[in-house]
Design a protein around this motif. Structure first.
Motif, PDB file in Angstrom:
ATOM      1  N   ARG A 122       0.735  -0.975   0.100  1.00 10.96           N
ATOM      2  CA  ARG A 122      -0.104   0.491   0.167  1.00 10.96           C
ATOM      3  C   ARG A 122       0.708   1.694   0.225  1.00 10.96           C
ATOM      4  NH1 ARG A 122      -3.705  -0.619   4.942  1.00 10.96           N
ATOM      5  NH2 ARG A 122      -4.133   1.500   4.550  1.00 10.96           N
ATOM      6  N   TYR A 123       1.910   1.569   0.788  1.00 10.27           N
ATOM      7  CA  TYR A 123       2.710   1.963   0.930  1.00 10.27           C
ATOM      8  C   TYR A 123       4.081   2.244  -0.200  1.00 10.27           C
ATOM      9  CZ  TYR A 123      -0.839   3.114   4.046  1.00 10.27           C
ATOM     10  OH  TYR A 123      -1.466   3.496   4.998  1.00 10.27           O
ATOM     11  N   GLY A 124       4.544   1.230  -0.627  1.00  6.85           N
ATOM     12  CA  GLY A 124       6.068   1.350  -1.005  1.00  6.85           C
ATOM     13  C   GLY A 124       6.954   0.883  -0.021  1.00  6.85           C
ATOM     14  N   ILE A 125       7.071   0.516   1.286  1.00  6.79           N
ATOM     15  CA  ILE A 125       8.466   0.616   2.379  1.00  6.79           C
ATOM     16  C   ILE A 125       8.521  -0.706   2.267  1.00  6.79           C
ATOM     17  CG2 ILE A 125       8.493   1.208   4.743  1.00  6.79           C
ATOM     18  CD1 ILE A 125       6.318   2.853   4.945  1.00  6.79           C
ATOM     19  N   ASP A 126       9.808  -0.823   2.436  1.00  8.97           N
ATOM     20  CA  ASP A 126      10.669  -2.221   2.627  1.00  8.97           C
ATOM     21  C   ASP A 126       9.971  -2.467   4.149  1.00  8.97           C
ATOM     22  OD1 ASP A 126      11.424  -2.230   0.475  1.00  8.97           O
ATOM     23  OD2 ASP A 126      13.418  -1.649   0.558  1.00  8.97           O
ATOM     24  N   ALA A 127       8.934  -3.770   3.885  1.00  5.48           N
ATOM     25  CA  ALA A 127       8.921  -4.004   5.579  1.00  5.48           C
ATOM     26  C   ALA A 127       9.190  -5.623   6.172  1.00  5.48           C
ATOM     27  CB  ALA A 127       7.607  -3.500   5.336  1.00  5.48           C
ATOM     28  N   MET A 128       9.559  -5.080   6.727  1.00  2.00           N
ATOM     29  CA  MET A 128       9.054  -7.045   7.749  1.00  2.00           C
ATOM     30  C   MET A 128       9.034  -7.399   8.819  1.00  2.00           C
ATOM     31  SD  MET A 128      12.471  -7.288   9.269  1.00  2.00           S
ATOM     32  CE  MET A 128      13.849  -6.031   7.683  1.00  2.00           C
ATOM     33  N   VAL A 129       8.132  -8.821   9.191  1.00  2.63           N
ATOM     34  CA  VAL A 129       7.647  -8.722  11.095  1.00  2.63           C
ATOM     35  C   VAL A 129       9.206  -9.806  11.330  1.00  2.63           C
ATOM     36  CG1 VAL A 129       6.270 -10.190  12.166  1.00  2.63           C
ATOM     37  CG2 VAL A 129       5.475  -8.600  10.273  1.00  2.63           C
ATOM     38  N   TYR A 130       9.483  -8.930  12.730  1.00  6.73           N
ATOM     39  CA  TYR A 130      10.873  -9.745  13.561  1.00  6.73           C
ATOM     40  C   TYR A 130       9.930 -10.804  14.543  1.00  6.73           C
ATOM     41  CZ  TYR A 130      15.132 -10.599  15.052  1.00  6.73           C
ATOM     42  OH  TYR A 130      16.720 -10.872  15.510  1.00  6.73           O
ATOM     43  N   GLU A 131       9.767 -11.907  14.915  1.00  2.00           N
ATOM     44  CA  GLU A 131       9.391 -12.533  15.771  1.00  2.00           C
ATOM     45  C   GLU A 131      10.750 -12.953  16.284  1.00  2.00           C
ATOM     46  OE1 GLU A 131       6.445 -13.588  15.915  1.00  2.00           O
ATOM     47  OE2 GLU A 131       5.437 -12.730  14.354  1.00  2.00           O
ATOM     48  N   LEU A 132      11.015 -12.222  17.445  1.00  6.00           N
ATOM     49  CA  LEU A 132      12.286 -12.564  18.221  1.00  6.00           C
ATOM     50  C   LEU A 132      11.752 -13.883  19.452  1.00  6.00           C
ATOM     51  CD1 LEU A 132      11.909  -9.190  19.902  1.00  6.00           C
ATOM     52  CD2 LEU A 132      14.405 -10.189  18.663  1.00  6.00           C
ATOM     53  N   ASN A 133      12.821 -15.184  19.101  1.00  2.29           N
ATOM     54  CA  ASN A 133      12.269 -16.318  20.208  1.00  2.29           C
ATOM     55  C   ASN A 133      12.310 -15.853  21.648  1.00  2.29           C
ATOM     56  OD1 ASN A 133      12.216 -19.507  20.836  1.00  2.29           O
ATOM     57  ND2 ASN A 133      13.277 -20.122  19.025  1.00  2.29           N
ATOM     58  N   TYR A 134      10.364 -16.079  22.017  1.00  2.00           N
ATOM     59  CA  TYR A 134      10.554 -16.681  23.083  1.00  2.00           C
ATOM     60  C   TYR A 134      11.219 -17.324  23.714  1.00  2.00           C
ATOM     61  CZ  TYR A 134       6.381 -18.168  22.919  1.00  2.00           C
ATOM     62  OH  TYR A 134       4.807 -19.945  22.265  1.00  2.00           O
ATOM     63  N   GLU A 135      11.496 -18.852  23.493  1.00  2.00           N
ATOM     64  CA  GLU A 135      11.690 -19.600  24.342  1.00  2.00           C
ATOM     65  C   GLU A 135      13.298 -20.160  24.167  1.00  2.00           C
ATOM     66  OE1 GLU A 135       7.776 -22.441  23.877  1.00  2.00           O
ATOM     67  OE2 GLU A 135       9.725 -22.840  22.480  1.00  2.00           O
ATOM     68  N   TRP A 136      14.077 -19.688  23.200  1.00  2.00           N
ATOM     69  CA  TRP A 136      15.378 -20.404  23.262  1.00  2.00           C
ATOM     70  C   TRP A 136      16.309 -19.150  21.791  1.00  2.00           C
ATOM     71  CZ3 TRP A 136      18.099 -23.139  25.897  1.00  2.00           C
ATOM     72  CH2 TRP A 136      19.394 -23.324  25.993  1.00  2.00           C
TER      73      TRP A 136
END
Length: 405
Positions: free
Chosen positions: A360-374
Motif C-alpha cells: 500500500r505504501y511502498g515501504i520495505d517492511a518485515m515482521v521480526y519474530e523474536l524467539n521467546y523460548e530460546w
C-alpha cells in the motif's frame, strides 16, 4: 457440664482440621493474585493430590473461531519452603481454524520475588498439552510469567526519562479502543537522509519488542561515537506499544474489540474496531505526504522460531535484495542466526503489516519474530537484557544497512 464442653471442643477441632479451607498449613498456596497491571486472567484450584491447577482464560478474535493463550503472569502467595507442582492448561490455540499448542518442549517459566529481577526454571509439556512446573518456594510470595514482562508503567518510565532530550519528540497520534494514548517517539533529526519506522507490541504478550525498543532508544541517546554516527545517517520513528489495552488487561493477541492488529493490512483499518491501526495509517499517510516516507519498517513480535518474516515482493525487484542485505548486517552485528522466511516463496503472514506497508505504501517492511523460548545464537533462554542488547546493536545494523544501500 465440663464433659459436654470438652466434647464440643474436640468436635470443633476435628471439624477445623478436616476442612481444607481452614487448613492453611497443608495447602501448597494461599492465593493466586492477579490484581496488578499486565496480570493474566486465570481460574485456579488445588487438587486433592496437592497439584495447583491454573486454567488460563482464552483471548478470542471477533467473528472467528480463532483463540489465543500464550500469556501467563500472576503472583503465587504461599509459604517459604513449600514444594508443589504448578499445572497450567488451556494452551490449545486455534488459528485459521487449525488447533495449535502455544507451548513446546522448550518452554520455560520465569520467576521473580519482586516482578523486576527474573530467573528461568524448566517446565515440561505434558501429553495433554499442559505445562508442568515444579516449584520450590524460596519466598512467601513471588511472580511467575511466560516471558519477562514489560508493562505500560515501564514504557511510561522510559518516556518520562527521555522526553526532555533535544533529540526526542513524543507525539500522541491516536487512542486505543479503551482510550489509552498511542505515542510515536522520534529519535534524531527529522531531516536526516534516511527514515526508519518501528512498531512493537501489536500482540499483548509479546514483550520482546519493547525490550528491543528500549535498548535502541538508550543507545541512540548515549551521545557516544556509535550514536552520533547512527543519527548522522537516519532518524527513527517508533510506535512502542501498539496494543496497550491487551498489555494492561493481560491478554495474549487481540485488541479490546477482538481484532488482530497484525492482520487486515490489505485494506484501510476500521476506526471503530481497530482505532490503533487507523491512527497508525493516518500518521503514515501524513509522513508520506510530507516527503518523509520510511525506507525501512520493522514490526517486532515473539514466537517460537525467531525468523524474519518477509513479504512477497509482487514485482518489487529491490525488496528481496534489500532484505537480504539487512539480514546480513543483522547476523554480522548481533546474535541473530535464525534466518528469513517468506519472500519469493509466498506469504508467511497474509495481510500482515509487512504486506500492508510494502503493497500500500511502498515501504520495505518485515515482521521480526523474536524467539521467546530460546536464543540459538546465545544458547540460552531469553531475558529482557538480551533483547535490550539486540536493540543497542540495531544502531550499527541500521547504519551499515544504509551505508551499503
Amino acid at each position: 457440664m465440663k464433659y459436654a464442653i470438652a466434647c464440643m471442643l474436640l468436635f470443633c477441632c476435628a471439624h477445623i482440621k478436616a476442612n481444607p479451607v481452614c487448613d492453611t498449613i497443608t495447602q501448597p498456596i494461599q492465593f493466586i493474585n492477579t490484581s496488578f497491571e499486565n496480570a493474566s486472567l486465570v481460574n485456579w484450584s488445588v487438587e486433592e493430590n496437592g497439584v495447583v491447577s491454573v486454567a488460563l482464560v482464552y483471548d478470542r478474535q471477533r467473528e472467528s473461531e480463532n483463540r489465543a493463550n500464550g500469556h501467563w503472569y500472576f503472583q503465587l502467595q504461599t509459604h517459604r519452603g513449600a514444594e508443589f507442582v504448578l499445572m497450567l492448561e488451556n494452551f490449545d490455540n486455534i488459528w485459521n481454524n487449525n488447533r495449535a499448542s502455544a507451548i513446546s518442549k522448550y518452554t520455560h517459566c520465569y520467576i521473580s520475588p519482586d516482578g523486576k529481577v527474573w530467573t528461568a526454571i524448566p517446565a515440561e509439556k505434558t501429553a495433554d498439552s499442559k505445562l508442568k512446573i515444579k516449584i520450590h518456594a524460596d519466598y512467601d510470595s513471588f511472580y511467575v510469567a511466560g516471558v519477562e514482562p514489560y508493562r505500560i508503567s515501564d514504557l511510561d518510565k522510559l518516556l518520562a526519562e527521555i522526553k526532555t532530550n533535544r533529540l526526542v519528540s513524543i507525539d500522541t497520534i491516536g487512542h486505543t479502543v479503551l482510550g489509552r494514548s498511542l505515542e510515536i517517539v522520534r529519535i534524531g533529526n527529522p531531516d536526516a537522509k534516511h527514515t526508519i519506522f518501528i512498531r512493537a507490541r501489536a500482540h499483548g504478550f509479546e514483550a520482546g519488542g519493547n525490550w528491543v525498543v528500549q535498548g535502541l532508544i538508550h543507545q541512540l541517546l548515549k551521545n557516544d561515537a556509535v550514536a552520533r554516527k547512527a543519527l548522522g545517517s537516519f532518524c527513527v520513528y517508533i510506535l512502542p506499544m501498539a496494543n496497550k489495552d491487551a498489555v494492561a488487561r493481560g491478554r495474549t493477541r487481540f485488541n479490546s474489540e477482538g481484532i488482530d492488529l497484525n492482520r487486515g493490512w490489505a485494506v484501510p483499518a476500521d476506526p471503530h474496531y481497530a482505532p490503533e491501526n487507523a491512527a497508525l495509517e493516518n500518521w503514515l499517510e501524513k509522513m508520506i505526504a510530507g516527503g518523509k516516507k520510511p525506507e525501512l519498517a520493522i514490526d517486532f513480535h515473539n514466537d517460537e522460531e525467531g525468523h524474519l518474516h518477509l513479504s512477497a515482493p509482487n514485482g518489487n525487484t529491490n525488496y528481496l535484495s534489500n532484505m537480504q542485505r539487512f539480514e546480513n548486517v543483522l547476523r554480522k552485528n548481533t546474535w541473530f542466526t535464525e534466518g528469513s522466511i517468506g519472500g519469493e516463496s509466498g506469504f508467511r503472514n497474509p495481510s500482515s503489516i509487512g504486506e500492508g506497508l510494502l503493497y500500500r505504501y511502498g515501504i520495505d517492511a518485515m515482521v521480526y519474530e523474536l524467539n521467546y523460548e530460546w536464543i540459538a545464537g546465545l544458547n540460552r533462554v531469553p531475558f529482557g537484557k538480551d533483547w535490550e542488547w539486540l536493540g543497542e546493536k540495531l544502531c550499527t545494523v541500521f547504519y551499515e544497512y544504509f551505508m551499503d544501500k
